[in-house]
Design a protein around this motif. Structure first.
Motif, PDB file in Angstrom:
ATOM      1  N   THR A   1      -1.610   5.471   4.419  1.00 27.67           N
ATOM      2  CA  THR A   1      -1.279   4.129   3.918  1.00 27.67           C
ATOM      3  C   THR A   1      -2.026   3.056   4.698  1.00 27.67           C
ATOM      4  O   THR A   1      -2.600   2.131   4.118  1.00 27.67           O
TER       5      THR A   1
ATOM      6  N   SER B   1      -0.731  -5.586 -11.108  1.00 28.27           N
ATOM      7  CA  SER B   1       0.379  -4.964 -10.378  1.00 28.27           C
ATOM      8  C   SER B   1       1.702  -5.121 -11.106  1.00 28.27           C
ATOM      9  O   SER B   1       2.584  -4.261 -10.992  1.00 28.27           O
TER      10      SER B   1
ATOM     11  N   SER C   1       0.831  -1.202   0.000  1.00 29.92           N
ATOM     12  CA  SER C   1       0.000   0.000   0.000  1.00 29.92           C
ATOM     13  C   SER C   1       0.869   1.256   0.000  1.00 29.92           C
ATOM     14  O   SER C   1       0.533   2.261  -0.635  1.00 29.92           O
TER      15      SER C   1
ATOM     16  N   THR D   1      -1.546   4.529  -9.788  1.00 30.38           N
ATOM     17  CA  THR D   1      -2.055   4.436  -8.415  1.00 30.38           C
ATOM     18  C   THR D   1      -3.435   3.779  -8.347  1.00 30.38           C
ATOM     19  O   THR D   1      -3.662   2.868  -7.534  1.00 30.38           O
TER      20      THR D   1
ATOM     21  N   MET E   1       2.104   3.328  -3.138  1.00 24.71           N
ATOM     22  CA  MET E   1       1.284   4.348  -3.802  1.00 24.71           C
ATOM     23  C   MET E   1       1.687   5.764  -3.404  1.00 24.71           C
ATOM     24  O   MET E   1       1.164   6.744  -3.939  1.00 24.71           O
TER      25      MET E   1
ATOM     26  N   LEU F   1      -5.752   3.123   3.977  1.00 22.84           N
ATOM     27  CA  LEU F   1      -6.049   2.554   2.664  1.00 22.84           C
ATOM     28  C   LEU F   1      -6.014   1.025   2.672  1.00 22.84           C
ATOM     29  O   LEU F   1      -6.573   0.389   1.780  1.00 22.84           O
ATOM     30  N   CYS F   2      -5.381   0.446   3.685  1.00 20.38           N
ATOM     31  CA  CYS F   2      -5.337  -1.021   3.789  1.00 20.38           C
ATOM     32  C   CYS F   2      -6.693  -1.611   4.175  1.00 20.38           C
ATOM     33  O   CYS F   2      -6.975  -2.779   3.875  1.00 20.38           O
TER      34      CYS F   2
ATOM     35  N   ARG G   1      -3.240   0.010  -9.243  1.00 18.98           N
ATOM     36  CA  ARG G   1      -2.606  -0.812  -8.200  1.00 18.98           C
ATOM     37  C   ARG G   1      -3.511  -0.943  -6.976  1.00 18.98           C
ATOM     38  O   ARG G   1      -3.536  -1.985  -6.320  1.00 18.98           O
ATOM     39  N   TYR G   2      -4.251   0.118  -6.657  1.00 18.96           N
ATOM     40  CA  TYR G   2      -5.172   0.007  -5.515  1.00 18.96           C
ATOM     41  C   TYR G   2      -6.306  -0.961  -5.839  1.00 18.96           C
ATOM     42  O   TYR G   2      -6.716  -1.769  -4.987  1.00 18.96           O
TER      43      TYR G   2
END
Length: 477
Positions: free
Chosen positions: A308, A354, A298, A360, A301, A311-312, A363-364
């Motif tokens: 971070t 990925s 995470s 960004t 990004m 966002l997990c 990948r998220y």
């Protein structure tokens, strides 16, 4: 006189017919009692979700602490961080089989499992400097080792086969829940506790989470059930029904408690299916090694520590919902492999995204696809318990063997995400794509084998008419 009385009784009973209304009333009363038992059991078993959540929070808090100076404060270099992660699984592997054999012999999971939890909560709080961290993580594995296979064995002793995958999923939801809420808790502690009482914030992370675990362990001793035949808070009528409904489920769990733990060990070791599941699970866990590095992934990004960690959380919330839905549907359709393979396919897609981009948003999005791998993971464990459903002693060892030896994948996976491969981690993702493909293929072979066994059982029943037209045990595939 006795023979004469029996004869009279038999003669009288031959002329007596139970009214259909009476039969219907008895059946309705039994169904009501069964539903009441299951509701009561579900309520008490829900504590396992809390325990399992704390289990993974205590196991993975190192990953969160890494973002707030854990490596720098302990002066970790090279592969020392990976060693701290992997050493836990050495003790974890060593303890699982003997612990489940002991649990089968003791017959008191309400005492044994919370006691293990109390110990690992205390150990978790002791992680401090590198040598201490390695030792603490090693013994943490010893204490945590009995819990997951012991919990799976416990719930498999209470629920019918068409109820099992959903309950395994609910229990195992502790994994994604812990990753979601563990990150949220960590963001609060790491942001607000720095320097309190002269301690670094990451140390407070261990102190607080370990203390919560110990408190819940004490509560769990008064909540968890034992086994159907010896649980004290059930009435004799409820215990009898809890045992009999398993016997009517097409297997013989209720009648095979006369086998010893050593007989169960011999039966499990001599069954190639146990070893095949173990090998597939080992490779699967290697592909899931990204979970231990989720905060690190995470962080690629580009956001600060608090953002971070926040966002997990959403990917793991999504993972929890997906796992519950997939397991429920798997139970409803009485199928296992197809849902396991579908979950792995979406995970592989996340790996591929990925590998291909550093965008960004992309990948998220890939983190969401990767996180839902636990949906297939939970279907897998429901499948394992179904496959070895008929023999409790064997299943106790089989579940522990698969989970213990499979954890070799966790040890290996700790070294897959090397710092020099970041921030893209393309080589790491390539390893995960290869291993998840192998795991899916291996369990495809098991799927075909169990289908053939089901066909053979059906042919034998038709040929021998041994069950008088009823349907006996079938493997869920």
């Amino acid at each position: 006189m006795s023979a004469l009385d029996d004869s009279k009784t038999t003669s009288s009973s031959d002329n007596f017919k139970v009214p259909p209304s009476a039969l219907g009333h008895a059946s309705c009363a039994r169904d009501d009692l069964e539903r009441r038992i299951v509701r009561k059991l579900d309520l008490r078993m829900s504590i396992i979700v809390v325990i399992f959540t704390l289990n993974y929070i205590d196991r993975s808090n190192v990953s969160n602490a890494r973002l707030q100076g854990f490596e720098q404060d302990l002066h970790l270099q090279g592969q020392q961080y990976a060693t701290i992660l992997s050493i836990l699984f050495v003790g974890y592997i060593i303890m699982q089989v003997p612990a489940n054999m002991f649990l089968y012999w003791l017959g008191r999971p309400s005492i044994f499992l919370p006691s293990c939890m109390l110990v690992w909560g205390a150990i978790s709080a002791l992680t401090g400097f590198y040598a201490g961290a390695v030792l603490a993580r090693f013994f943490l594995g010893f204490a945590e080792g009995p819990f997951y296979p012991g919990s799976l064995f416990l719930i498999s002793q209470w629920y019918k086969r068409d109820e099992l995958a959903l309950r395994v999923a609910l229990v195992s939801c502790g994994i994604p829940i812990s990753n979601a809420f563990g990150s949220l808790i960590a963001s609060g502690i790491l942001q607000g506790m720095q320097g309190k009482l002269g301690q670094a914030a990451w140390r407070w992370l261990f102190y607080v989470e370990g203390s919560i675990t110990m408190f819940v362990a004490i509560c769990a001793m008064f909540i968890l059930p034992d086994f159907p035949h010896n649980t004290r808070w059930l009435s004799p009528e409820e215990r009898a029904l809890a045992v009999s409904r398993l016997a009517e489920d097409g297997d013989s769990r209720a009648e095979l408690w006369n086998k010893t733990s050593m007989q169960g060990l011999r039966d499990a070791v001599s069954d190639w299916k146990v070893w095949w599941f173990t090998a597939a699970y080992t490779v699967q866990l290697l592909s899931q090694s990204f979970a231990a590095y989720f905060p690190t992934l995470s962080a690629t990004m580009g956001y600060n520590t608090t953002v971070t960690l926040l966002l997990c959380a959403p990917p793991w919330v999504f993972s929890t919902i997906a796992a519950f839905a997939l397991s429920r549907y798997s139970d409803k359709k009485q199928k296992r492999y197809i849902y396991y393979a579908a979950s792995n396919g979406l995970t592989a897609l996340g790996f591929i995204i990925s590998v291909c981009t550093m965008n960004t948003a992309a990948r998220y999005f890939s983190l969401f696809l990767m996180a839902q791998v636990y949906a297939g993971y939970m279907v897998f464990w429901g499948w394992v318990n179904n496959t070895f459903a008929r023999e409790p002693a064997k299943r106790a060892v089989a579940v522990a063997m698969i989970n213990a030896l499979g954890s070799i994948g966790n040890i290996t996976g700790s070294y897959v995400w090397q710092s020099q491969w970041g921030p893209t981690y393309r080589y790491s993702y390539a390893v995960c794509i290869a291993t998840i493909s192998v795991s899916t293929g291996m369990l495809g072979v098991m799927h075909l084998h169990l289908k053939r066994l089901n066909d053979r059982i059906a042919r034998e029943e038709r040929d021998n008419e041994a069950l008088g037209g009823t349907v006996g045990f079938r493997y869920l595939v």
